[in-house]
Design a protein around this motif. Structure first.
Motif, PDB file in Angstrom:
ATOM      1  N   THR A   1       0.831  -1.210   0.000  1.00 40.22           N
ATOM      2  CA  THR A   1       0.000   0.000   0.000  1.00 40.22           C
ATOM      3  C   THR A   1       0.862   1.255   0.000  1.00 40.22           C
ATOM      4  O   THR A   1       1.816   1.372   0.760  1.00 40.22           O
ATOM      5  N   GLN A   2       0.482   2.177  -0.840  1.00 35.65           N
ATOM      6  CA  GLN A   2       1.133   3.485  -0.915  1.00 35.65           C
ATOM      7  C   GLN A   2       0.096   4.560  -0.585  1.00 35.65           C
ATOM      8  O   GLN A   2      -1.013   4.545  -1.120  1.00 35.65           O
ATOM      9  N   VAL A   3       0.454   5.466   0.317  1.00 35.71           N
ATOM     10  CA  VAL A   3      -0.436   6.564   0.694  1.00 35.71           C
ATOM     11  C   VAL A   3       0.220   7.879   0.281  1.00 35.71           C
ATOM     12  O   VAL A   3       1.357   8.166   0.662  1.00 35.71           O
ATOM     13  N   LEU A   4      -0.508   8.668  -0.505  1.00 33.88           N
ATOM     14  CA  LEU A   4      -0.052   9.990  -0.921  1.00 33.88           C
ATOM     15  C   LEU A   4      -0.893  11.030  -0.198  1.00 33.88           C
ATOM     16  O   LEU A   4      -2.118  11.044  -0.311  1.00 33.88           O
ATOM     17  N   CYS A   5      -0.228  11.867   0.560  1.00 34.16           N
ATOM     18  CA  CYS A   5      -0.904  12.865   1.397  1.00 34.16           C
ATOM     19  C   CYS A   5      -0.619  14.259   0.860  1.00 34.16           C
ATOM     20  O   CYS A   5       0.552  14.659   0.720  1.00 34.16           O
ATOM     21  N   SER A   6      -1.662  14.996   0.527  1.00 26.99           N
ATOM     22  CA  SER A   6      -1.484  16.371   0.051  1.00 26.99           C
ATOM     23  C   SER A   6      -1.133  17.277   1.225  1.00 26.99           C
ATOM     24  O   SER A   6      -1.855  17.341   2.221  1.00 26.99           O
ATOM     25  N   GLY A   7      -0.031  17.996   1.097  1.00 29.18           N
ATOM     26  CA  GLY A   7       0.493  18.783   2.213  1.00 29.18           C
ATOM     27  C   GLY A   7      -0.326  20.003   2.559  1.00 29.18           C
ATOM     28  O   GLY A   7      -0.262  20.505   3.692  1.00 29.18           O
ATOM     29  N   SER A   8      -1.103  20.540   1.610  1.00 22.39           N
ATOM     30  CA  SER A   8      -1.929  21.729   1.860  1.00 22.39           C
ATOM     31  C   SER A   8      -3.390  21.412   1.557  1.00 22.39           C
ATOM     32  O   SER A   8      -4.052  22.089   0.771  1.00 22.39           O
ATOM     33  N   ASP A   9      -3.873  20.360   2.197  1.00 21.12           N
ATOM     34  CA  ASP A   9      -5.218  19.854   1.931  1.00 21.12           C
ATOM     35  C   ASP A   9      -6.233  20.605   2.779  1.00 21.12           C
ATOM     36  O   ASP A   9      -6.194  20.562   4.008  1.00 21.12           O
ATOM     37  N   PHE A  10      -7.173  21.322   2.123  1.00 20.49           N
ATOM     38  CA  PHE A  10      -8.223  22.058   2.830  1.00 20.49           C
ATOM     39  C   PHE A  10      -9.447  21.184   3.105  1.00 20.49           C
ATOM     40  O   PHE A  10     -10.379  21.624   3.787  1.00 20.49           O
ATOM     41  N   VAL A  11      -9.455  19.965   2.572  1.00 21.62           N
ATOM     42  CA  VAL A  11     -10.677  19.155   2.592  1.00 21.62           C
ATOM     43  C   VAL A  11     -10.640  18.051   3.642  1.00 21.62           C
ATOM     44  O   VAL A  11     -11.637  17.792   4.313  1.00 21.62           O
ATOM     45  N   VAL A  12      -9.500  17.358   3.791  1.00 20.06           N
ATOM     46  CA  VAL A  12      -9.419  16.240   4.733  1.00 20.06           C
ATOM     47  C   VAL A  12      -8.225  16.400   5.664  1.00 20.06           C
ATOM     48  O   VAL A  12      -7.242  17.061   5.342  1.00 20.06           O
ATOM     49  N   HIS A  13      -8.328  15.754   6.831  1.00 24.35           N
ATOM     50  CA  HIS A  13      -7.266  15.813   7.831  1.00 24.35           C
ATOM     51  C   HIS A  13      -6.156  14.812   7.503  1.00 24.35           C
ATOM     52  O   HIS A  13      -6.403  13.718   6.984  1.00 24.35           O
ATOM     53  N   GLN A  14      -4.927  15.173   7.879  1.00 32.33           N
ATOM     54  CA  GLN A  14      -3.771  14.331   7.623  1.00 32.33           C
ATOM     55  C   GLN A  14      -3.567  13.269   8.703  1.00 32.33           C
ATOM     56  O   GLN A  14      -3.087  12.171   8.424  1.00 32.33           O
ATOM     57  N   LYS A  15      -3.936  13.567   9.954  1.00 33.44           N
ATOM     58  CA  LYS A  15      -3.620  12.685  11.081  1.00 33.44           C
ATOM     59  C   LYS A  15      -4.111  11.247  10.882  1.00 33.44           C
ATOM     60  O   LYS A  15      -3.340  10.299  11.082  1.00 33.44           O
ATOM     61  N   PRO A  16      -5.390  11.002  10.498  1.00 37.60           N
ATOM     62  CA  PRO A  16      -5.817   9.609  10.326  1.00 37.60           C
ATOM     63  C   PRO A  16      -5.113   8.902   9.167  1.00 37.60           C
ATOM     64  O   PRO A  16      -4.977   7.677   9.181  1.00 37.60           O
ATOM     65  N   GLN A  17      -4.655   9.657   8.172  1.00 36.80           N
ATOM     66  CA  GLN A  17      -3.885   9.049   7.092  1.00 36.80           C
ATOM     67  C   GLN A  17      -2.576   8.477   7.626  1.00 36.80           C
ATOM     68  O   GLN A  17      -2.166   7.373   7.263  1.00 36.80           O
ATOM     69  N   VAL A  18      -1.929   9.240   8.523  1.00 36.55           N
ATOM     70  CA  VAL A  18      -0.676   8.782   9.136  1.00 36.55           C
ATOM     71  C   VAL A  18      -0.943   7.569  10.020  1.00 36.55           C
ATOM     72  O   VAL A  18      -0.207   6.578   9.979  1.00 36.55           O
ATOM     73  N   GLU A  19      -2.000   7.638  10.832  1.00 28.29           N
ATOM     74  CA  GLU A  19      -2.331   6.529  11.728  1.00 28.29           C
ATOM     75  C   GLU A  19      -2.628   5.260  10.934  1.00 28.29           C
ATOM     76  O   GLU A  19      -2.180   4.162  11.292  1.00 28.29           O
ATOM     77  N   PHE A  20      -3.384   5.400   9.851  1.00 29.61           N
ATOM     78  CA  PHE A  20      -3.686   4.276   8.970  1.00 29.61           C
ATOM     79  C   PHE A  20      -2.389   3.651   8.453  1.00 29.61           C
ATOM     80  O   PHE A  20      -2.190   2.434   8.531  1.00 29.61           O
ATOM     81  N   TYR A  21      -1.517   4.497   7.926  1.00 31.08           N
ATOM     82  CA  TYR A  21      -0.251   3.999   7.365  1.00 31.08           C
ATOM     83  C   TYR A  21       0.590   3.277   8.411  1.00 31.08           C
ATOM     84  O   TYR A  21       1.150   2.205   8.147  1.00 31.08           O
ATOM     85  N   GLN A  22       0.675   3.835   9.600  1.00 32.30           N
ATOM     86  CA  GLN A  22       1.525   3.250  10.642  1.00 32.30           C
ATOM     87  C   GLN A  22       1.067   1.856  11.039  1.00 32.30           C
ATOM     88  O   GLN A  22       1.880   1.017  11.438  1.00 32.30           O
ATOM     89  N   LYS A  23      -0.228   1.581  10.926  1.00 31.86           N
ATOM     90  CA  LYS A  23      -0.754   0.270  11.328  1.00 31.86           C
ATOM     91  C   LYS A  23      -0.645  -0.779  10.228  1.00 31.86           C
ATOM     92  O   LYS A  23      -0.810  -1.972  10.499  1.00 31.86           O
ATOM     93  N   LEU A  24      -0.401  -0.371   8.989  1.00 37.05           N
ATOM     94  CA  LEU A  24      -0.341  -1.328   7.891  1.00 37.05           C
ATOM     95  C   LEU A  24       0.761  -2.348   8.142  1.00 37.05           C
ATOM     96  O   LEU A  24       1.891  -1.982   8.446  1.00 37.05           O
ATOM     97  N   PRO A  25       0.467  -3.653   8.006  1.00 37.82           N
ATOM     98  CA  PRO A  25       1.456  -4.675   8.351  1.00 37.82           C
ATOM     99  C   PRO A  25       2.399  -5.064   7.219  1.00 37.82           C
ATOM    100  O   PRO A  25       3.433  -5.675   7.466  1.00 37.82           O
ATOM    101  N   HIS A  26       2.024  -4.747   5.976  1.00 35.61           N
ATOM    102  CA  HIS A  26       2.821  -5.230   4.853  1.00 35.61           C
ATOM    103  C   HIS A  26       4.159  -4.491   4.793  1.00 35.61           C
ATOM    104  O   HIS A  26       4.205  -3.269   4.931  1.00 35.61           O
ATOM    105  N   PRO A  27       5.274  -5.217   4.613  1.00 34.33           N
ATOM    106  CA  PRO A  27       6.586  -4.543   4.564  1.00 34.33           C
ATOM    107  C   PRO A  27       6.726  -3.597   3.379  1.00 34.33           C
ATOM    108  O   PRO A  27       7.528  -2.653   3.431  1.00 34.33           O
ATOM    109  N   GLN A  28       5.974  -3.840   2.314  1.00 34.87           N
ATOM    110  CA  GLN A  28       6.031  -2.958   1.152  1.00 34.87           C
ATOM    111  C   GLN A  28       4.951  -1.885   1.281  1.00 34.87           C
ATOM    112  O   GLN A  28       3.834  -2.035   0.778  1.00 34.87           O
ATOM    113  N   LYS A  29       5.272  -0.835   1.988  1.00 29.68           N
ATOM    114  CA  LYS A  29       4.333   0.267   2.159  1.00 29.68           C
ATOM    115  C   LYS A  29       5.102   1.575   2.114  1.00 29.68           C
ATOM    116  O   LYS A  29       6.286   1.638   2.476  1.00 29.68           O
TER     117      LYS A  29
END
Length: 582
Positions: free
Chosen positions: A220-248
């Motif tokens: 899984t690859q997560v692309l986070c827009s740095g100046s996003d006015f629409v959605v929060h970044q924090k849950p994107q980071v939390e989601f990514y940190q929990k992913l178990p696959h080594p290829q992330k």
């Protein structure tokens, strides 16, 4: 380079959904595909530019219009539920497999915003064996800006039912690309409103998927827009940190607005996606190693923790002891709680009470408690599970009948057998035989009485037997063509125990016969159940180890079956799957 065509596919509720196919002119022996899932409010034309810009000529591309969007039917910005749209993806992928001969292992998914959440939820709930998942600015938490907007919408939806709200998002908040922003403003197919049903469903699914991201076993690859006015970044980071696959991978794209893949400098994002997908396909597909999840891993650790006694003088211990006392007091008044306290909250008797879904207490206080008890999210999910079992049992009994094969039904842990007998009453063709089994003499007696009441004694029998006795299962004659295991495996953490049962079933079930099996992949009340409720097993605490869908499917596949179908409730708790004997 590509030949574009438009089509429709039939989804789970017979709705025809629109999609586009870009067929690659670079023919290869093994077809590969990339599926594109658009943002909320938008449609497939808004991601069509990615087909050329990604520069992956060896792939076919597919993009749908989600229901209620673009050329697909439905009120604009609405759907029956968020989970219905997730199931649409499952049917879309199965359609691509059947129509174009492209296997799951040769598919990569790119989703943006709401499309990213739909994609992530599908991968979590259905455990497809896809090669890569790329999520651009997943809308796990939308910035509503108005204080208490979400709880306020929940209250209003209870009072008013479903209604629509207009998007506050302007095109200049989405992208620095002025031409793309202009096209957004003038596009007549943009759905400016979204239903509250879909918005709250998005919030609920997002919270669940972020909380349980450790059960997504796909690169899984997560692309986070740095100046996003629409959605929060924090849950994107939390989601990514929990992913178990080594290829992330996790990338913050500085200065990017929310339309990550439609930004002015989107080549920065597309290069990362191109590289990630190319590298994922550079190696053979590898199924996740989850067969020993009962012995090591997150689900094992959580169940172990919930099995451990709390410090006697701790606040948590006092809280749960008080909760258990309140349940015992409540059982004096409530018939539902009385059954749970007496036979276990996971017993066949409890399930039959839940299936009946009636306040059976004789006093007003008991009736109130019964209704609150029956309205618990877990019991709601159980009743949906019953409906899904009945639906799939009918579906595959019909398939057997169409193939002119005998319909011999087996259920190895039937409880009282109500869900099987209810389903049988709806079949177009009466089964050749029904064999119900259960370990409990109480359940067997209740089931035998139900068989007699329904006049099925000539084709049905109910016997006392152990669902984990390999030899006993293997010896069943005649061979069943439609076997059911419902609500059993969820009660036992040990995968070796399940192997005993599945091995026996693999021997018992006729070639090309079907196995319907249930799973419990998530539960919002896991700690409450473990700390407060008792099991049917000698009054022990009811500690559940939740199995991911990937783990449950792997155990079934190991036994010689291949999954062909699946349903899940809208809460994301209980799955019902079908596998065919290979």
């Amino acid at each position: 380079m590509y030949k574009n065509s438009t089509h429709t596919f039939i989804s789970h509720d017979q709705t025809e959904l629109f999609y586009q196919h870009w067929q690659s002119s670079s023919a290869t022996e093994n077809k590969k595909a990339i599926l594109l899932f658009h943002r909320g409010h938008e449609h497939s034309d808004r991601v069509a530019h990615l087909v050329d810009e990604l520069n992956l000529p060896e792939f076919d591309f597919f993009a749908w219009d989600a229901r209620g969007h673009g050329e697909s039917p439905g009120e604009r910005g609405d759907a029956p539920s968020f989970s219905a749209c997730v199931k649409d993806i499952q049917y879309f992928v199965k359609h691509i497999e059947a129509q174009y001969g492209i296997q799951e292992q040769d598919i990569a998914v790119i989703g943006q915003s709401v499309g990213a959440v739909l994609s992530a939820t599908w991968v979590h709930d259905y455990a497809p064996k896809i090669r890569a998942l790329c999520l651009a600015s997943p809308a796990f938490d939308i910035k509503l800006y108005v204080p208490f907007a979400e709880p306020g919408l929940r209250v209003l939806s209870q009072l008013k039912g479903n209604f629509f709200i207009q998007s506050y998002v302007k095109s200049n908040m989405l992208t620095h690309d002025t031409e793309r922003a202009k096209s957004y403003d003038t596009d007549p197919k943009i759905a400016r409103a979204i239903s509250v049903r879909m918005l709250l469903g998005l919030y609920d699914a997002s919270a669940r998927i972020v909380d349980d991201a450790q059960n997504i076993f796909v690169p899984t690859q997560v692309l986070c827009s740095g100046s996003d006015f629409v959605v929060h970044q924090k849950p994107q980071v939390e989601f990514y940190q929990k992913l178990p696959h080594p290829q992330k991978e996790f990338h913050i794209l500085d200065g990017f607005f929310h339309d990550t893949l439609g930004e002015l400098n989107r080549e920065i994002a597309l290069e990362k996606i191109r590289r990630f997908i190319t590298q994922c396909f550079a190696q053979q597909y590898q199924a996740p190693d989850v067969l020993n999840a009962d012995k090591i891993g997150t689900s094992c650790a959580i169940a172990e923790q919930l099995s451990s006694a709390l410090p006697k003088k701790s606040f948590k211990n006092a809280f749960w002891e008080l909760t258990k006392k309140n349940l015992k007091i409540g059982s004096i008044f409530s018939e539902g709680l009385k059954i749970g306290e007496k036979t276990g909250y996971d017993s066949g008797s409890t399930l039959d009470f839940v299936y009946r879904n009636q306040t059976e207490s004789q006093n007003p206080i008991g009736k109130i408690i019964d209704r609150q008890y029956l309205n618990a999210i877990g019991w709601k999910g159980i009743r949906v599970r019953k409906q899904n079992i009945e639906f799939l049992l009918q579906k595959y009994a019909d398939i057997l009948a169409q193939k002119r094969k005998p319909i011999r039904i087996l259920d190895i842990a039937s409880g009282h057998g109500r869900y099987i007998l209810d389903a049988v009453s709806q079949l177009k063709k009466q089964p050749d035989s029904i064999l119900l089994r259960d370990y409990s003499a109480i359940n067997v007696q209740a089931g035998q009485e139900m068989i007699a009441e329904r006049g099925l004694a000539d084709i049905a029998q109910f016997v006392q037997a152990d669902a984990f006795d390999t030899a006993s299962l293997a010896s069943i004659k005649p061979k069943p063509t439609l076997a059911v295991v419902s609500g059993l495996y969820e009660l036992f953490s040990d995968n070796d125990l399940l192997r005993q049962s599945l091995t026996g079933l693999s021997i018992a079930v006729a070639k090309d016969g079907y196995l319907i099996y249930t799973g419990q992949i998530w539960h919002p009340q896991q700690e409450f159940i473990a700390r407060a409720l008792t099991s049917h097993r000698e009054g022990d605490a009811w500690v559940m180890r939740l199995r991911s869908q990937a783990e449950m499917d792997a155990l079934v596949e190991e036994a010689g079956f291949q999954k062909v179908d699946q349903c899940i409730d809208e809460f994301g708790i209980f799955t019902v799957s079908v596998a065919q004997k290979r």
